[in-house]
Enzyme design. Sequence first.
Site, PDB file in Angstrom:
ATOM      1  N   SER A 114      67.241  42.932  15.723  1.00 43.74           N
ATOM      2  CA  SER A 114      67.749  43.715  16.581  1.00 43.74           C
ATOM      3  C   SER A 114      69.219  43.785  15.180  1.00 43.74           C
ATOM      4  O   SER A 114      69.398  44.169  14.512  1.00 43.74           O
ATOM      5  CB  SER A 114      68.382  42.404  17.709  1.00 43.74           C
ATOM      6  OG  SER A 114      69.183  43.780  18.320  1.00 43.74           O
TER       7      SER A 114
ATOM      8  N   ASP B 256      63.925  46.648  20.931  1.00 43.70           N
ATOM      9  CA  ASP B 256      63.992  45.392  20.400  1.00 43.70           C
ATOM     10  C   ASP B 256      63.619  44.700  20.290  1.00 43.70           C
ATOM     11  O   ASP B 256      62.572  43.836  21.269  1.00 43.70           O
ATOM     12  CB  ASP B 256      64.751  45.531  21.505  1.00 43.70           C
ATOM     13  CG  ASP B 256      66.119  43.785  20.901  1.00 43.70           C
ATOM     14  OD1 ASP B 256      66.138  43.316  19.947  1.00 43.70           O
ATOM     15  OD2 ASP B 256      68.052  43.826  20.599  1.00 43.70           O
TER      16      ASP B 256
END
Length: 315
Positions: free
Chosen positions: A39, A168
Amino acid sequence: MSLDGGGIKGLFSAAIMTHIENDLNTRISDHFDLIVGTSTGGIIALGLAIGMTPKEIVHFYVKNGPKIFPPSIFAEKRHLFKMKYNSDTLELAIRECFGDKIMSDCFKRLVVPSYNISEDDIYLFKTPHHKRLTRDWKIPLWKVAMATSAAPTYFPSFQKLDHIRLIDGGVWSNNPTMVGIVEAISMLNVPLSSIKVCNLGTTDEIKGRPKKLDEGGLWQWKNDAVEVIMRGQSIGAYTQALHLIGKGNILRINPPVPKGLFELDKLSEHELLAKASHISRQCAPAFKTMFTNHIASKFEPFYKNNGANNHEPRG
């Protein structure tokens, strides 16, 4: 080096590295043979891998954070039923940062986790640091960054890579330390006894969980489920690594902070920078002892774009 996810709190991670570089008069990336990041940690990893300094990455967050996560009552209300933010501003900032660079342009070996909700399976982006890794080297860095940071409920899935629905990597590997250890052993043939890890978090909120969760259903868990899952797997990854390589071979930098001080999408620029300054004073001596004596070998990708229409493998 392993870099946790944490949204805008990536500013903290970048600031920590900036202070360490200044204090020790060194370049952090020089001391690591492999960088893994999820991320926001994936974005930082990509930046380091193309030669950006942590100070430049700090500037990226300070400049773009308020535009990517604009404060809005409308966004808060919409978040109940739909993604909280449009990803266009994030994509613009990421594309401006990475330009037309592709994975084989990186100077460092990288692994960046994402998740494929089309197939309900994990997805790992890797630089061509092994002859088996024949596909990802062509992928633009901005697409990798967008895929690893497409946080569910905050941003839409990223679908500009072969129409795969990517989200993500934090949904399964918010702390990618074990991903890095496995890669080092299985793909780079590094003995377990030779592995050392610097695991940089984005601060750890001290938060008691309400008793309503003990027997709660979907409604009671709506605000806590994601946090509990991500924090649990992050602690689990660190603990597993601790047992595998030993306490003296892993440095985790992830200071506790009071509840509500920092959030994934709330830019607390001055507070984050102040916290990073304080913590870096404490961790710089340990970092120096554990990592600065090692200089990483030069990374030569197995595959590289040597021309507009020439994608020949390199030995």
